[in-house]
Design a protein around this motif. Structure first.
Motif, PDB file in Angstrom:
ATOM      1  N   GLY A   1     -11.183  -8.036  -0.097  1.00 49.52           N
ATOM      2  CA  GLY A   1      -9.864  -7.765  -0.672  1.00 49.52           C
ATOM      3  C   GLY A   1      -9.706  -8.306  -2.074  1.00 49.52           C
ATOM      4  N   ILE A   2     -10.397  -9.394  -2.378  1.00 48.29           N
ATOM      5  CA  ILE A   2     -10.356  -9.937  -3.735  1.00 48.29           C
ATOM      6  C   ILE A   2     -11.008  -8.956  -4.712  1.00 48.29           C
ATOM      7  CG2 ILE A   2     -11.215 -11.795  -5.235  1.00 48.29           C
ATOM      8  CD1 ILE A   2     -10.982 -13.667  -2.818  1.00 48.29           C
ATOM      9  N   ARG A   3     -12.089  -8.314  -4.252  1.00 49.66           N
ATOM     10  CA  ARG A   3     -12.818  -7.371  -5.104  1.00 49.66           C
ATOM     11  C   ARG A   3     -12.138  -6.004  -5.154  1.00 49.66           C
ATOM     12  NH1 ARG A   3     -17.286  -3.936  -4.175  1.00 49.66           N
ATOM     13  NH2 ARG A   3     -17.342  -4.634  -2.004  1.00 49.66           N
ATOM     14  N   LEU A   4     -11.515  -5.588  -4.041  1.00 44.69           N
ATOM     15  CA  LEU A   4     -10.850  -4.284  -3.965  1.00 44.69           C
ATOM     16  C   LEU A   4      -9.416  -4.458  -3.479  1.00 44.69           C
ATOM     17  CD1 LEU A   4     -13.703  -2.204  -2.282  1.00 44.69           C
ATOM     18  CD2 LEU A   4     -13.035  -2.121  -4.684  1.00 44.69           C
ATOM     19  N   PRO A   5      -8.534  -4.987  -4.328  1.00 44.44           N
ATOM     20  CA  PRO A   5      -7.154  -5.253  -3.883  1.00 44.44           C
ATOM     21  C   PRO A   5      -6.379  -4.002  -3.495  1.00 44.44           C
ATOM     22  CG  PRO A   5      -7.360  -5.520  -6.264  1.00 44.44           C
ATOM     23  CD  PRO A   5      -8.750  -5.360  -5.735  1.00 44.44           C
ATOM     24  N   ASN A   6      -6.720  -2.845  -4.072  1.00 42.58           N
ATOM     25  CA  ASN A   6      -5.999  -1.612  -3.745  1.00 42.58           C
ATOM     26  C   ASN A   6      -6.470  -0.977  -2.451  1.00 42.58           C
ATOM     27  OD1 ASN A   6      -4.393  -1.761  -6.037  1.00 42.58           O
ATOM     28  ND2 ASN A   6      -5.820  -0.578  -7.294  1.00 42.58           N
ATOM     29  N   ALA A   7      -7.558  -1.493  -1.899  1.00 43.08           N
ATOM     30  CA  ALA A   7      -8.050  -0.991  -0.609  1.00 43.08           C
ATOM     31  C   ALA A   7      -8.389  -2.182   0.274  1.00 43.08           C
ATOM     32  CB  ALA A   7      -9.258  -0.092  -0.823  1.00 43.08           C
TER      33      ALA A   7
ATOM     34  N   PHE B   1       0.817  -1.211   0.000  1.00 39.38           N
ATOM     35  CA  PHE B   1       0.000   0.000   0.000  1.00 39.38           C
ATOM     36  C   PHE B   1       0.852   1.265   0.000  1.00 39.38           C
ATOM     37  CE2 PHE B   1      -2.766   3.184   2.092  1.00 39.38           C
ATOM     38  CZ  PHE B   1      -3.836   3.138   1.209  1.00 39.38           C
ATOM     39  N   VAL B   2       1.994   1.242   0.701  1.00 39.51           N
ATOM     40  CA  VAL B   2       2.814   2.448   0.800  1.00 39.51           C
ATOM     41  C   VAL B   2       3.775   2.606  -0.372  1.00 39.51           C
ATOM     42  CG1 VAL B   2       2.694   2.438   3.308  1.00 39.51           C
ATOM     43  CG2 VAL B   2       4.596   1.284   2.174  1.00 39.51           C
ATOM     44  N   GLN B   3       3.868   1.598  -1.237  1.00 38.15           N
ATOM     45  CA  GLN B   3       4.743   1.711  -2.398  1.00 38.15           C
ATOM     46  C   GLN B   3       4.225   2.778  -3.358  1.00 38.15           C
ATOM     47  OE1 GLN B   3       4.909  -2.284  -3.946  1.00 38.15           O
ATOM     48  NE2 GLN B   3       6.889  -2.688  -3.015  1.00 38.15           N
TER      49      GLN B   3
ATOM     50  N   ARG C   1      -5.051   8.919  -1.649  1.00 39.75           N
ATOM     51  CA  ARG C   1      -5.322   8.892  -3.090  1.00 39.75           C
ATOM     52  C   ARG C   1      -5.405   7.466  -3.625  1.00 39.75           C
ATOM     53  NH1 ARG C   1      -1.392  13.224  -3.434  1.00 39.75           N
ATOM     54  NH2 ARG C   1      -2.443  15.225  -3.772  1.00 39.75           N
ATOM     55  N   LYS C   2      -4.801   6.533  -2.909  1.00 34.51           N
ATOM     56  CA  LYS C   2      -4.800   5.146  -3.368  1.00 34.51           C
ATOM     57  C   LYS C   2      -6.109   4.425  -3.057  1.00 34.51           C
ATOM     58  CE  LYS C   2       0.224   4.651  -2.962  1.00 34.51           C
ATOM     59  NZ  LYS C   2       1.338   3.851  -2.398  1.00 34.51           N
TER      60      LYS C   2
END
Length: 265
Positions: free
Chosen positions: A85-91, A23-25, A165-166
């Motif tokens: 998490g499968i549906r929203l991997p970025n969050a 997430f922090v990358q 923003r992510k």
């Protein structure tokens, strides 16, 4: 049992580290964490379930101590977080959920209940399961509401930092919040109905305060969902009502069990 608990604890922590690092990358697409986290959490859920199973087996049935029950709730939270998490991997909600689950496993070992209560009537199993499922959804909704409040505040101040923003758009986060609230409300309604059906004497079983607070929480969530449909409530209004309802629910269950098991024992 202790080995299963320790392995689940380590797997949850490892998954948390992977998710936080991703997430922090600066470029979150550089590393796909979905597959390794999915494998680790699946294993963690299995060890977590094993620990719960042997705890119940050693107790000769349902062991309803505060932190044992908390680990049941967090198991459900982990499973829901895995699906989300499968549906929203970025969050991925596991960033917050999995450290909380690991902490619950640690507390279960370090702070066992002095005299863990058992289930007085097998017919109450459905009430317990429905109630714990409702708590898990509302705990996730509480986390979502806090993140939503921070996201909305920064957006209004036009100072959305890199991490915020992510996250998915505000509308997506808000829609997810009400999906969690609706699921939790349905389960809480069924839990209250089954509880009132099978509990004979609320005063004799020290359940009156829990029941009253749970009904207050139900009224708060019912008002929020009705306000959403009737008046289009959203944003800070939805956040405040969610936190208020969750506070009553936390007092109803965790608060009452803590007082009964640790302060009045």
């Amino acid at each position: 049992m202790a080995i299963a608990n320790a392995l689940a604890f380590l797997l949850y922590l490892c998954s948390s580290v992977i998710l936080i690092r991703r997430f922090v990358q600066k470029d979150p697409n550089s590393v796909n964490a979905s597959i390794p986290v999915g494998i680790l959490i699946t294993m963690a859920l299995l060890f977590h379930a094993t620990d719960i199973f042997f705890t119940m087996k050693n107790a000769g049935g349902w062991e309803l101590g505060l932190f044992t029950t908390f680990t049941l709730t967090t198991w459900l939270m982990s499973f829901i977080a895995l699906l989300v998490g499968i549906r929203l991997p970025n969050a991925h909600p596991g960033i917050i959920v999995y450290p909380l689950v690991a902490m619950s496993l640690l507390l279960k070992v370090e702070l066992p209940s002095p005299e863990p209560p058992s289930l007085p009537d097998p017919a109450l199993e459905w009430h317990v399961l429905l109630s714990l499922a409702a708590y898990s959804f509302f705990m996730l909704a509480t986390i979502q509401a806090i993140i939503l409040a921070i996201q909305e505040k920064q957006l209004h101040q036009r100072h959305l930092n890199g991490l915020m923003r992510k996250l998915p758009p505000l509308q997506t986060m808000e829609r997810g919040l009400f999906q969690l609230l609706t699921s939790g409300f349905i389960l809480l309604t069924l839990g209250l109905i089954t509880g009132l059906m099978f509990v004979d004497n609320l005063f004799a079983q020290h359940l009156v305060h829990k029941t009253v607070l749970s009904i207050i929480a139900w009224c708060v969530f019912a008002s929020l969902l009705w306000g959403r449909i009737r008046y289009g409530w959203r944003g800070q209004t939805a956040v405040k009502w969610t936190l208020a309802g969750s506070a009553f629910l936390l007092l109803a269950y965790m608060g009452s069990k803590f007082v009964l098991e640790y302060l009045m024992s």
